[in-house]
Design an enzyme around this catalytic site. Sequence first.
Site, PDB file in Angstrom:
ATOM      1  N   ASP A 191       1.771  10.686   0.972  1.00  0.00           N
ATOM      2  CA  ASP A 191       2.979   9.894   0.728  1.00  0.00           C
ATOM      3  C   ASP A 191       3.726  10.298  -0.538  1.00  0.00           C
ATOM      4  O   ASP A 191       4.869   9.879  -0.742  1.00  0.00           O
ATOM      5  CB  ASP A 191       2.625   8.405   0.666  1.00  0.00           C
ATOM      6  CG  ASP A 191       2.212   7.856   2.016  1.00  0.00           C
ATOM      7  OD1 ASP A 191       2.742   8.344   3.031  1.00  0.00           O
ATOM      8  OD2 ASP A 191       1.356   6.953   2.062  1.00  0.00           O
ATOM      9  N   SER A 205      -1.347  -4.345  -4.393  1.00  0.00           N
ATOM     10  CA  SER A 205      -1.695  -5.025  -3.152  1.00  0.00           C
ATOM     11  C   SER A 205      -0.792  -4.550  -2.012  1.00  0.00           C
ATOM     12  O   SER A 205      -0.761  -3.352  -1.708  1.00  0.00           O
ATOM     13  CB  SER A 205      -1.610  -6.539  -3.366  1.00  0.00           C
ATOM     14  OG  SER A 205      -2.217  -7.230  -2.298  1.00  0.00           O
ATOM     15  N   LEU A 206      -0.016  -5.431  -1.384  1.00  0.00           N
ATOM     16  CA  LEU A 206       0.928  -4.991  -0.361  1.00  0.00           C
ATOM     17  C   LEU A 206       1.947  -4.023  -0.948  1.00  0.00           C
ATOM     18  O   LEU A 206       2.471  -3.146  -0.247  1.00  0.00           O
ATOM     19  CB  LEU A 206       1.662  -6.193   0.249  1.00  0.00           C
ATOM     20  CG  LEU A 206       0.876  -7.078   1.222  1.00  0.00           C
ATOM     21  CD1 LEU A 206       1.757  -8.210   1.740  1.00  0.00           C
ATOM     22  CD2 LEU A 206       0.321  -6.271   2.392  1.00  0.00           C
ATOM     23  N   PHE A 214       1.740  -9.730  -2.048  1.00  0.00           N
ATOM     24  CA  PHE A 214       1.799 -11.012  -1.348  1.00  0.00           C
ATOM     25  C   PHE A 214       1.878 -12.177  -2.337  1.00  0.00           C
ATOM     26  O   PHE A 214       1.171 -12.205  -3.341  1.00  0.00           O
ATOM     27  CB  PHE A 214       0.542 -11.137  -0.479  1.00  0.00           C
ATOM     28  CG  PHE A 214       0.498 -12.340   0.419  1.00  0.00           C
ATOM     29  CD1 PHE A 214       1.524 -12.608   1.306  1.00  0.00           C
ATOM     30  CD2 PHE A 214      -0.593 -13.191   0.396  1.00  0.00           C
ATOM     31  CE1 PHE A 214       1.477 -13.706   2.155  1.00  0.00           C
ATOM     32  CE2 PHE A 214      -0.658 -14.292   1.239  1.00  0.00           C
ATOM     33  CZ  PHE A 214       0.386 -14.552   2.116  1.00  0.00           C
ATOM     34  N   ASP A 239      -5.026  -1.476  -6.464  1.00  0.00           N
ATOM     35  CA  ASP A 239      -5.802  -2.248  -5.494  1.00  0.00           C
ATOM     36  C   ASP A 239      -4.989  -2.521  -4.219  1.00  0.00           C
ATOM     37  O   ASP A 239      -4.672  -3.677  -3.905  1.00  0.00           O
ATOM     38  CB  ASP A 239      -6.291  -3.563  -6.104  1.00  0.00           C
ATOM     39  CG  ASP A 239      -7.647  -3.986  -5.533  1.00  0.00           C
ATOM     40  OD1 ASP A 239      -8.479  -3.112  -5.272  1.00  0.00           O
ATOM     41  OD2 ASP A 239      -7.868  -5.190  -5.342  1.00  0.00           O
ATOM     42  N   HIS A 288      -8.744  -8.847  -7.916  1.00  0.00           N
ATOM     43  CA  HIS A 288      -7.578  -8.169  -7.353  1.00  0.00           C
ATOM     44  C   HIS A 288      -6.537  -7.901  -8.442  1.00  0.00           C
ATOM     45  O   HIS A 288      -5.879  -6.851  -8.454  1.00  0.00           O
ATOM     46  CB  HIS A 288      -6.989  -9.063  -6.262  1.00  0.00           C
ATOM     47  CG  HIS A 288      -6.063  -8.370  -5.326  1.00  0.00           C
ATOM     48  ND1 HIS A 288      -6.237  -7.065  -4.886  1.00  0.00           N
ATOM     49  CD2 HIS A 288      -4.914  -8.811  -4.708  1.00  0.00           C
ATOM     50  CE1 HIS A 288      -5.266  -6.747  -4.047  1.00  0.00           C
ATOM     51  NE2 HIS A 288      -4.448  -7.791  -3.938  1.00  0.00           N
TER      52      HIS A 288
END
Length: 515
Positions: free
Chosen positions: A236, A194-195, A118, A217, A302
């Site tokens: 995955d 993140s995303l 993001f 993260d 993060h």
Amino acid sequence: MLRQIAAFWSCVVCVFAISSSAISINITKQNVFGFGKLGDEVCMKELGCFAITEDFLGGIHRPINVLPHDRATINTKCLLYTRKFPKESHQLIPSDPSSIKESKYNPKNPTKFIIHGFMDSELYGDWMLDMKDEFLMHDDYNIIIVDWSGGNKPPYYQASANTRVVAAEVALVVKALEKHFGAKREEFHVIGHSLGGHIAGYIGERLKTLGRITGCDPAEPYFQNLPPSVRLDATDADFVDVIHSDATDILFIGFGMSHSVGHVDFFPNNGRNQPGCKTDKFLSFITDGLKEGLRRFGACNHQRSLDFMVHTINFRKIVPVGYQCNNWESFLEGKCADCGKDTSQCAIMGLRADEYYQFKNSSKTRNMYLKTSGKKPFWLYHYQITVKTYKPRVSHKNVKLTLEITLFGSRNDELFKVQDEAIEYYPGARYQYLVTTEKDLGEIKSVSYTWYSASKNPSDWFFKPKLYIEYVTVMPMNEIEASPRSKANRAFCGNPETGVTPKTTATLHRNDKCV
């Protein structure tokens, strides 16, 4: 730039407010604010259809669902770098075969994708270029940076929805590389922050046989507590490793997942409150400039997962070994310093995490813990210290104490205050501690200890109690070693029948015969 940061924090506040307001609402077929409902779908040429299905209706964990933006808006770019062209990117466009065939992609070299999250981009996130450079220094890789900055702006719920489209675009690139170069997706490694961690999951879900995913993260909001089909999970890729660095709940300004989602999950410093972040928030404006300073100020914890990943690529002096443990507190108490007979209870965080592949179990996660420092290169030397008290023939009373232990090494010495609070020491018992240092102590030659009485008994002022220590063992933990661990050259003995009074320093010398 300042407007971007302001928008980011306003978006975070919006997520908090939405989550809080949705707590008392019974969410069934439609989202809280009516943005999207079950069955809504959008289809895109080459990519397929993206629908809001039951698994995306996450209640308070995903209060708003929307359909993704169109491909042109998201504008996903896959930018190839190689060792021959480390500074000049080449965009890979599946719909333009010449962009693939005329690229400098080498199918003989390993391929790594780097995906941001993001409010990030190739230009804004220097970390992607740093990671790319570290990889190209390490080996002759195909490095592909995925820039989807057209679709990762606020509101956060829209960026979350766009991640599926980004994954579909990357999957097309993978298939094009297979078609034109004979590349094998089974050998591809996707690193997502993140995303980007969840984008990596969606890529793997589409490709079915992706080689490896490293989640740095992975984002918590809109993904944690949702089904595996919505987020990154161990199915995955053939191997999934995860570094957690900001696992504090989102309501307490934490952006990363606290749940384990890979074959092996690393929780450095318990995955939260990373050392150095309190000062980095301010110092980075001076040391790294305004752009990076703003990143650190907003999300230092993060960001730290990326720092850790980058510094595992070429820094080899200290190996960041994580140890399986029930919880962080037990790890800090020195109770988890054993790799097991098959070494499955240890793993190396970062680039070498795939050495754990032989122990993977998609139905079982393994949580690994380690400590770091707050400055580059972050790694610490870890030691487990075991103190064995002597049980003399003539009984003597227990002593309540705090203990200091000094390790004398061939390169450096270090004093450790192994206890924060006084504890009761019993004769014939074992006490274990975890100690860490930035210093390279080298080979431990001898050990000394000093203890301090916490007794409030006035008689101890005149008749000083004694502590009887039989031996001390010092086990290095920055290496993977099968159990039972050898105590050769790691045991230190003294004269156990001669007690030591408080504030007196006693020295123990290396001797394997006393254990």
